[in-house]
Design a protein around this motif. Structure first.
Motif, mmCIF file in Angstrom:
data_model
loop_
_atom_site.group_PDB
_atom_site.id
_atom_site.type_symbol
_atom_site.label_atom_id
_atom_site.label_comp_id
_atom_site.label_asym_id
_atom_site.label_seq_id
_atom_site.Cartn_x
_atom_site.Cartn_y
_atom_site.Cartn_z
ATOM 1 N N GLN A 77 -6.629 -2.930 5.227
ATOM 2 C CA GLN A 77 -5.832 -2.845 4.999
ATOM 3 C C GLN A 77 -5.972 -2.817 3.802
ATOM 4 O O GLN A 77 -5.875 -3.604 3.083
ATOM 5 N N GLY A 78 -6.505 -1.937 2.704
ATOM 6 C CA GLY A 78 -6.528 -1.882 1.111
ATOM 7 C C GLY A 78 -5.457 -1.587 0.407
ATOM 8 O O GLY A 78 -4.722 -1.389 1.164
ATOM 9 N N PRO A 79 -5.337 -1.864 -0.561
ATOM 10 C CA PRO A 79 -4.653 -0.954 -1.333
ATOM 11 C C PRO A 79 -3.965 0.949 -1.359
ATOM 12 O O PRO A 79 -4.747 1.008 -0.828
ATOM 13 N N HIS A 80 -2.704 0.638 -1.490
ATOM 14 C CA HIS A 80 -2.337 2.033 -0.547
ATOM 15 C C HIS A 80 -0.956 2.596 -1.543
ATOM 16 O O HIS A 80 0.089 1.412 -1.696
ATOM 17 N N GLY A 81 -0.530 3.785 -1.384
ATOM 18 C CA GLY A 81 0.770 4.151 -2.217
ATOM 19 C C GLY A 81 0.803 5.058 -2.224
ATOM 20 O O GLY A 81 -0.561 6.419 -1.906
ATOM 21 N N TYR A 82 1.803 5.868 -2.613
ATOM 22 C CA TYR A 82 2.488 7.106 -2.413
ATOM 23 C C TYR A 82 1.581 8.063 -3.617
ATOM 24 O O TYR A 82 2.157 7.443 -5.002
ATOM 25 N N ILE A 83 1.664 8.989 -3.161
ATOM 26 C CA ILE A 83 1.257 9.979 -4.693
ATOM 27 C C ILE A 83 2.164 10.782 -4.908
ATOM 28 O O ILE A 83 2.181 12.223 -3.416
ATOM 29 N N SER A 84 2.919 11.696 -5.239
ATOM 30 C CA SER A 84 4.254 12.264 -5.857
ATOM 31 C C SER A 84 3.387 14.110 -5.942
ATOM 32 O O SER A 84 2.591 13.932 -7.233
ATOM 33 N N PRO A 85 3.495 15.018 -5.897
ATOM 34 C CA PRO A 85 3.519 15.998 -6.048
ATOM 35 C C PRO A 85 3.513 16.445 -7.655
ATOM 36 O O PRO A 85 2.946 17.681 -7.958
ATOM 37 N N GLY A 86 4.385 15.745 -7.931
ATOM 38 C CA GLY A 86 4.826 16.457 -9.402
ATOM 39 C C GLY A 86 3.796 15.698 -10.668
ATOM 40 O O GLY A 86 3.712 15.947 -11.271
ATOM 41 N N TRP A 87 3.193 14.588 -9.873
ATOM 42 C CA TRP A 87 2.348 14.571 -10.628
ATOM 43 C C TRP A 87 1.292 15.238 -10.730
ATOM 44 O O TRP A 87 -0.207 14.682 -11.447
#
Length: 206
Positions: A77-87
């Motif tokens: 598992q490498g880097p990961h994170g949440y992506i907001s639809p507001g972006w």
């Protein structure tokens, strides 16, 4: 892991980089007693240029997994994170999760006691090398004696995967200006700052 042509990570050198930078992996086996998972560090085999990894498990995990008797899957598992639809600056839109991951599947080779001891030494050196005064496994006579004594409680393995599924989902399916906005939010935003994920996205743009 569901694959998508847009997100395939097919470059062996990039998968090697992923493993090298994220050596804490999950080992999964399908045993007679059901699924089993353990967590250990691995290193790339220094004598190979493919995706062969070296590692060890603590006893009795080798018996619990049936190590060497059947296929295992190593999840990196490498880097990961949440992506907001507001972006996205788009409507409609939904959130997603960006990530880099690889699944290495194959039947591992069990190492001899001597090979296992050497792998343990490589593992220690891999992490200690950056320390100002590295404490290597055989750095002192006392350390060497202690390492020899406790190494018997581990079982080493070498896995050359027969199946690799690697995925880099980093908004490659979005417009360049949207990708740039997401990277900026990950680098400077207040709520979900994630510089490592932003760096991976910049790398994927090259």
């Amino acid at each position: 892991m569901r694959q998508n042509p847009s997100f395939v990570l097919g470059d062996v050198q990039e998968v090697r980089r992923l493993i090298e930078r994220n050596p804490w992996v999950t080992i999964v086996s399908d045993t007679e007693d059901g699924l089993v998972a353990s967590h250990y560090a691995v290193v790339l085999d220094p004598e190979r240029d493919d995706l062969t990894v070296l590692g060890h498990v603590g006893r009795p995990d080798e018996a619990i997994h049936g190590l060497g008797e059947r296929e295992i899957m190593i999840v990196v598992q490498g880097p990961h994170g949440y992506i907001s639809p507001g972006w996205y600056d788009a409507n409609p839109a939904v959130p997603t999760w960006n990530f880099v991951a690889a699944h290495l599947t194959g039947t591992p080779e069990i190492l001899s006691a001597e090979e296992n001891y050497a792998v343990l030494g490589q593992l220690v050196e891999h992490f200690e090398a950056r320390m100002p005064e590295p404490r290597l496994m055989e750095g002192t006579a006392d350390d060497a004696a202690y390492a020899q004594r406790i190494s018997g409680g581990t079982v080493g393995f070498r896995l050359t995967p027969t199946k690799v599924v690697a995925k880099r989902k980093l908004s490659q399916n979005k417009a360049p200006e949207v990708v740039d906005r997401i990277i900026l939010e990950l680098e400077e935003g207040e709520q979900y700052r994630n510089p490592e994920l932003a760096a991976e996205m910049r790398r994927a743009k090259r």
